[in-house]
Design an enzyme around this catalytic site. Sequence first.
Site, PDB file in Angstrom:
ATOM      1  N   HIS A   5      28.554 -19.537  60.692  1.00 36.64           N
ATOM      2  CA  HIS A   5      27.169 -19.391  61.160  1.00 36.64           C
ATOM      3  C   HIS A   5      26.221 -20.202  60.277  1.00 36.64           C
ATOM      4  CE1 HIS A   5      28.864 -15.311  62.458  1.00 36.64           C
ATOM      5  NE2 HIS A   5      28.376 -15.775  63.585  1.00 36.64           N
ATOM      6  N   HIS A  38      28.876 -15.473  58.463  1.00 37.84           N
ATOM      7  CA  HIS A  38      29.797 -16.113  57.522  1.00 37.84           C
ATOM      8  C   HIS A  38      29.442 -17.589  57.446  1.00 37.84           C
ATOM      9  CE1 HIS A  38      31.686 -17.486  61.194  1.00 37.84           C
ATOM     10  NE2 HIS A  38      31.890 -16.239  61.583  1.00 37.84           N
ATOM     11  N   GLU A  39      30.251 -18.343  56.711  1.00 37.52           N
ATOM     12  CA  GLU A  39      29.959 -19.771  56.499  1.00 37.52           C
ATOM     13  C   GLU A  39      29.881 -20.562  57.812  1.00 37.52           C
ATOM     14  OE1 GLU A  39      29.191 -21.963  53.953  1.00 37.52           O
ATOM     15  OE2 GLU A  39      28.716 -20.128  52.878  1.00 37.52           O
ATOM     16  N   MET A  59      36.919 -19.195  60.831  1.00 41.45           N
ATOM     17  CA  MET A  59      36.114 -18.029  60.434  1.00 41.45           C
ATOM     18  C   MET A  59      35.576 -17.329  61.665  1.00 41.45           C
ATOM     19  SD  MET A  59      33.969 -19.127  57.116  1.00 41.45           S
ATOM     20  CE  MET A  59      34.819 -19.628  55.638  1.00 41.45           C
ATOM     21  N   GLY A  71      28.512 -23.399  67.787  1.00 44.53           N
ATOM     22  CA  GLY A  71      29.736 -23.827  67.113  1.00 44.53           C
ATOM     23  C   GLY A  71      30.832 -24.190  68.099  1.00 44.53           C
ATOM     24  N   MET A 115      25.367 -13.041  66.664  1.00 41.78           N
ATOM     25  CA  MET A 115      25.496 -11.589  66.777  1.00 41.78           C
ATOM     26  C   MET A 115      25.600 -10.973  65.377  1.00 41.78           C
ATOM     27  SD  MET A 115      27.566 -10.832  70.253  1.00 41.78           S
ATOM     28  CE  MET A 115      29.205 -11.165  69.654  1.00 41.78           C
ATOM     29  N   GLY A 116      25.245 -11.733  64.346  1.00 45.12           N
ATOM     30  CA  GLY A 116      25.246 -11.184  62.988  1.00 45.12           C
ATOM     31  C   GLY A 116      26.629 -11.146  62.368  1.00 45.12           C
TER      32      GLY A 116
HETATM   33  P1  PAJ Z   1      28.618 -15.231  67.286  1.00 44.11           P
HETATM   34  O1  PAJ Z   1      30.042 -14.906  67.545  1.00 44.11           O
HETATM   35  O2  PAJ Z   1      27.889 -14.485  66.222  1.00 44.11           O
HETATM   36  O3  PAJ Z   1      28.531 -16.773  66.987  1.00 44.11           O
HETATM   37  C1  PAJ Z   1      27.282 -17.386  66.813  1.00 44.11           C
HETATM   38  C2  PAJ Z   1      27.505 -18.881  66.715  1.00 44.11           C
HETATM   39  O4  PAJ Z   1      28.302 -19.174  65.570  1.00 44.11           O
HETATM   40  C3  PAJ Z   1      28.268 -19.462  67.939  1.00 44.11           C
HETATM   41  O5  PAJ Z   1      27.682 -20.690  68.317  1.00 44.11           O
HETATM   42  C4  PAJ Z   1      29.664 -19.652  67.381  1.00 44.11           C
HETATM   43  O6  PAJ Z   1      30.413 -20.670  68.030  1.00 44.11           O
HETATM   44  C5  PAJ Z   1      29.356 -20.035  65.948  1.00 44.11           C
HETATM   45  N1  PAJ Z   1      30.524 -19.827  65.072  1.00 44.11           N
HETATM   46  C6  PAJ Z   1      31.240 -18.692  64.912  1.00 44.11           C
HETATM   47  N2  PAJ Z   1      32.276 -18.904  64.071  1.00 44.11           N
HETATM   48  C7  PAJ Z   1      32.215 -20.202  63.693  1.00 44.11           C
HETATM   49  C8  PAJ Z   1      33.013 -21.041  62.845  1.00 44.11           C
HETATM   50  N3  PAJ Z   1      34.084 -20.574  62.205  1.00 44.11           N
HETATM   51  N4  PAJ Z   1      32.642 -22.330  62.690  1.00 44.11           N
HETATM   52  C9  PAJ Z   1      31.559 -22.833  63.339  1.00 44.11           C
HETATM   53  N5  PAJ Z   1      30.766 -22.092  64.152  1.00 44.11           N
HETATM   54  C10 PAJ Z   1      31.087 -20.796  64.332  1.00 44.11           C
HETATM   55  O7  PAJ Z   1      28.740 -16.631  69.916  1.00 44.11           O
HETATM   56  C11 PAJ Z   1      28.024 -15.650  69.818  1.00 44.11           C
HETATM   57  O8  PAJ Z   1      27.767 -15.016  68.632  1.00 44.11           O
HETATM   58  C12 PAJ Z   1      27.319 -15.037  71.010  1.00 44.11           C
HETATM   59  O9  PAJ Z   1      28.107 -15.240  72.159  1.00 44.11           O
HETATM   60  C13 PAJ Z   1      25.886 -15.603  71.244  1.00 44.11           C
HETATM   61  C14 PAJ Z   1      25.910 -17.110  71.508  1.00 44.11           C
HETATM   62  C15 PAJ Z   1      24.994 -15.290  70.034  1.00 44.11           C
HETATM   63  C16 PAJ Z   1      25.249 -14.918  72.471  1.00 44.11           C
HETATM   64  O10 PAJ Z   1      25.198 -13.550  72.302  1.00 44.11           O
END
Ligand code: PAJ
Length: 290
Positions: free
Chosen positions: A37, A34-35, A184, A147, A30-31
């Site tokens: 993603h 950060h690290e 994060m 993640g 969802m944009g």
């Molecule tokens: P979003 O919150 O942007 O997260 C996108 C992906 O990044 C997810 O798989 C999430 O688990 C992973 N992620 C976020 N923070 C993390 C971290 N600190 N360490 C490792 N991975 C991390 O999750 C979503 O978006 C939405 O629900 C989506 C799957 C895109 C559907 O709309």
Amino acid sequence: MRVADCESDAVALTREWRSVGNTIGFVPTMGALHEGHLSLVREARTRCGKVVVSIFVNPAQFGPGEDLTRYPRMIEADCGLLASEGVDLVFAPTPDTVYPTGFSTFVEVTGLTAGLCGASRPGHFRGVTTVCCALFNIIGPDIAVFGEKDFQQLAVIRRMTRDLRLRPEIVQCPIVRETDGLAMSSRNAYLSPEEREQAAFIYRGLTAVTRAAGKGETDLKALKAVFVSVLSRAPMLTLSYFEAVDPDSLEPAENLDRTVRLLAAVVAGSTRLIDNISLEPPHPSRRTGC
Ligand code: PAJ
């Protein structure tokens, strides 16, 4: 790096890549990257010839009164980061592209979505699975990387992909943390400086539980008390849930005779924060009664 907001461009490009034998790794986001993603992007990069990242703040997964309108949007900065990671395509559709007039089909995983975050966010996972299913069909990836941060989401996506025989293999990546241990999250930006400081107690609580279990404590109620006691040192945090569950079924664990996942959600002001950690069964020599 190509940036497409148009679905037919994303379909054509990924089809062309597949036709010449490329594998495609896909990272839905969802944009406000950060690290955490970027770690998923790097995983996709090592496994596939082409990497696609979607950026879409998905209205269908936000409930009434949740943070859809204030969710951070920073597409240009995000594209800069993704270009440096060697991403091939950023797919950044508008809501009208993903949900055209007359859209009326939803994908819902039952059971796994009932408890934990599903209990306090009705409809959330239905929105997540619906958008991921649609995005998988647009991009046609060989792998999709998620993640462990959103552990319930990961289990739900795995189940949907298995049940509906969707194309991608689901790959999971560990949680990336700030130096004080806070997982994060794009939502950390909402925290006041005091809330941000106290938010570190979530991970401190989880690691305190792991330590107590390592010393032989196997009673899950006692382990929850350890978490609650650490969290009580952060008065701005309110516990939403703390549960030990089976990592696949997300059923509550009865005891510690196998690996369980500890999942926690807390609320800081108006911000919901989630975190989790794997807890291994105690070493046989430490097990009482052996
Ligand atoms: P979003 O919150 O942007 O997260 C996108 C992906 O990044 C997810 O798989 C999430 O688990 C992973 N992620 C976020 N923070 C993390 C971290 N600190 N360490 C490792 N991975 C991390 O999750 C979503 O978006 C939405 O629900 C989506 C799957 C895109 C559907 O709309």
